[in-house]
Design an enzyme around this catalytic site. Sequence first.
Site, short mmCIF file in Angstrom:
data_model
loop_
_atom_site.label_atom_id
_atom_site.label_comp_id
_atom_site.label_asym_id
_atom_site.label_seq_id
_atom_site.Cartn_x
_atom_site.Cartn_y
_atom_site.Cartn_z
N ASP A 1 0.82 -1.23 0.00
CA ASP A 1 0.00 0.00 0.00
C ASP A 1 0.85 1.27 0.00
O ASP A 1 0.49 2.26 -0.65
CB ASP A 1 -0.91 0.04 1.24
CG ASP A 1 -1.90 -1.11 1.26
OD1 ASP A 1 -2.18 -1.68 0.19
OD2 ASP A 1 -2.38 -1.45 2.36
P1 NAP Z 1 0.89 -3.94 3.11
O1 NAP Z 1 0.29 -2.97 2.17
O2 NAP Z 1 0.00 -4.55 4.13
O3 NAP Z 1 1.57 -5.07 2.21
C1 NAP Z 1 2.38 -6.03 2.78
C2 NAP Z 1 2.73 -7.02 1.71
O4 NAP Z 1 3.68 -7.90 2.26
C3 NAP Z 1 1.57 -7.84 1.23
O5 NAP Z 1 1.11 -7.41 -0.03
C4 NAP Z 1 2.10 -9.28 1.22
O6 NAP Z 1 1.99 -9.81 -0.10
C5 NAP Z 1 3.58 -9.11 1.55
N1 NAP Z 1 4.08 -10.18 2.41
C6 NAP Z 1 3.50 -10.74 3.49
N2 NAP Z 1 4.28 -11.70 3.99
C7 NAP Z 1 5.38 -11.75 3.21
C8 NAP Z 1 6.55 -12.54 3.22
N3 NAP Z 1 6.77 -13.51 4.13
N4 NAP Z 1 7.49 -12.30 2.27
C9 NAP Z 1 7.29 -11.37 1.33
N5 NAP Z 1 6.21 -10.58 1.28
C10 NAP Z 1 5.26 -10.77 2.22
O7 NAP Z 1 2.11 -3.30 3.91
P2 NAP Z 1 2.75 -1.84 3.84
O8 NAP Z 1 3.10 -1.48 2.45
O9 NAP Z 1 3.81 -1.88 4.88
O10 NAP Z 1 1.57 -0.90 4.27
C11 NAP Z 1 1.07 -0.83 5.60
C12 NAP Z 1 -0.45 -0.82 5.58
O11 NAP Z 1 -0.91 -0.86 6.93
C13 NAP Z 1 -1.03 0.42 4.95
O12 NAP Z 1 -2.25 0.12 4.34
C14 NAP Z 1 -1.27 1.31 6.16
O13 NAP Z 1 -2.25 2.31 5.95
C15 NAP Z 1 -1.77 0.27 7.14
N6 NAP Z 1 -1.64 0.83 8.47
C16 NAP Z 1 -0.44 0.93 9.05
C17 NAP Z 1 -0.32 1.58 10.25
C18 NAP Z 1 0.99 1.80 10.91
O14 NAP Z 1 1.02 2.48 11.91
N7 NAP Z 1 2.07 1.25 10.37
C19 NAP Z 1 -1.45 2.09 10.87
C20 NAP Z 1 -2.69 1.97 10.23
C21 NAP Z 1 -2.76 1.32 9.03
P3 NAP Z 1 1.97 -11.40 -0.33
O15 NAP Z 1 0.88 -11.94 0.54
O16 NAP Z 1 1.72 -11.55 -1.77
O17 NAP Z 1 3.31 -11.92 0.08
#
Ligand code: NAP
Length: 464
Positions: free
Chosen positions: A391
């Site tokens: 994301d």
């Molecule tokens: P993300 O959008 O959740 O994507 C994580 C990706 O990691 C997934 O597409 C998954 O794809 C991949 N993944 C999972 N396990 C894996 C593994 N073992 N090896 C390789 N890839 C793996 O993560 P992000 O880009 O870090 O974004 C964070 C999200 O959390 C955002 O939507 C944000 O708004 C939300 N959020 C975060 C917070 C915060 O404080 N950090 C707070 C509120 C909301 P596969 O399954 O295909 O592997």
Amino acid sequence: MAENLTLIQAGYLAAAVLFIFGLRGLSSPKTAVMGNTLAAVGMLIAIVATLLYQKVVSYPLVLAGIGVGGGLGAVAALRVAMTGMPQMVALLNGLGGAASALVAGAEVLKAAQTGVAPTGIGPAAIVAAVLIGSITLTGSLIAFGKLQEIMNTSAMVYPLQQPSNFVFALGTLAVAVMAALDPTNLTWLYALAGLALLMGVLLTIPIGGADMPVVIALLNSYSGLAACAAGFVLDNSALVISGSLVGASGLILTNIMCVAMNRSLGNVLFGAFGSQDASAAASGADQGTAMAYTPIDAAVIFSNARTCVVVPGYGMAVAQAQHAVRELTEVLEEKGIKCKFAIHPVAGRMPGHMNVLLAEADVPYEQLVEMDDINPEFPETDVALVLGANDVVNPAAREDESSPIYGMPILEVDKSQNVFVIKRSMNPGFAGIQNPLFFKDNTMMIFGDAKKVVIELNDAVKNF
Ligand code: NAP
């Protein structure tokens, strides 16, 4: 006893000062460990000072509480994975809220038994602690259930939900006023606690799993406010100060997360982001074909590169790939490729998630660059290595006005010369939406577990 009181107040003052310096230390990775230690010492002083109230303390009971609570807490803290930390924080918030509500409730029980009603700010503080503490307990349990996926993670919506919640909230407030006006009446107390517990559920179920980390930060703030109110109930200045600090810092954190996602708090709480309807609308049209490559293909590109920016995300945390990627960047640096890490404020599942993991792997702080500073560098970057992030690098946030994440600031990796995306499949990230980055001409998808792929990439780069 008078000397004791002076000593106790001096202890509380020292604890409050240490809490403030501790919080200040937590604002930078370099001083975070020291900040944590200062706050822990402050808490120890506050506890010892409280135990000096010999007349009201039963030491065997306190020791039993420390044994059971401390034991359970230590086991949970040792066993929880970094990826499960938001759930753990949710439970801790909930228990904090429950403790404050119980302390306030005990005062009403005492008042009902002795017939001596609390005076001054007492009744209002009791009602605030029971109301906020109970909402925090059940709200946190729902947040835990959604994040742990033991209940439906999507936003639960039904007709007339907001008007009915509004009426319910008004009814609860009316009972709260009655409880404050008649602070020895146990019926009002039980009615208030019951309604507040239900309200915590009603306010949290319409919020989707994707927004739960924000809700947890908000509930963290609530638990602080409940503790602050309990501090007024007990006339304990350390509890008032520490509760206020938790309340304020939780609100600040909530605001930081909302800004990083370009969402208002109202939108997070009432927008039903992640309801089944919204997810269906967000799945998007056919985007084309993503091209799969191998670590050896990527090593060929690296052999001509001068700069690399690693973009870690939640997948790096799941795979525990932080050590492997630090080793990879060391090998790249030896080959003359300058490496940096781009940190998105909401990458992972809690603020600072990536900083903590990279610090654990001894990645130098100087290599970590915040989003606003790194974004102008992407057009000059030879390789953007997206490691389990999704994301936070989704260009739909910039390009597609119909996207649910439109307007969210992102790391603009798509502007780099080459983008390697390491993830296991084409599955979406937390927001549940497809990512057009994967279909761009300059993107190479390398499918597999992040740690395994990075180790293979490391071997391929070394042998090139
Ligand atoms: P993300 O959008 O959740 O994507 C994580 C990706 O990691 C997934 O597409 C998954 O794809 C991949 N993944 C999972 N396990 C894996 C593994 N073992 N090896 C390789 N890839 C793996 O993560 P992000 O880009 O870090 O974004 C964070 C999200 O959390 C955002 O939507 C944000 O708004 C939300 N959020 C975060 C917070 C915060 O404080 N950090 C707070 C509120 C909301 P596969 O399954 O295909 O592997």
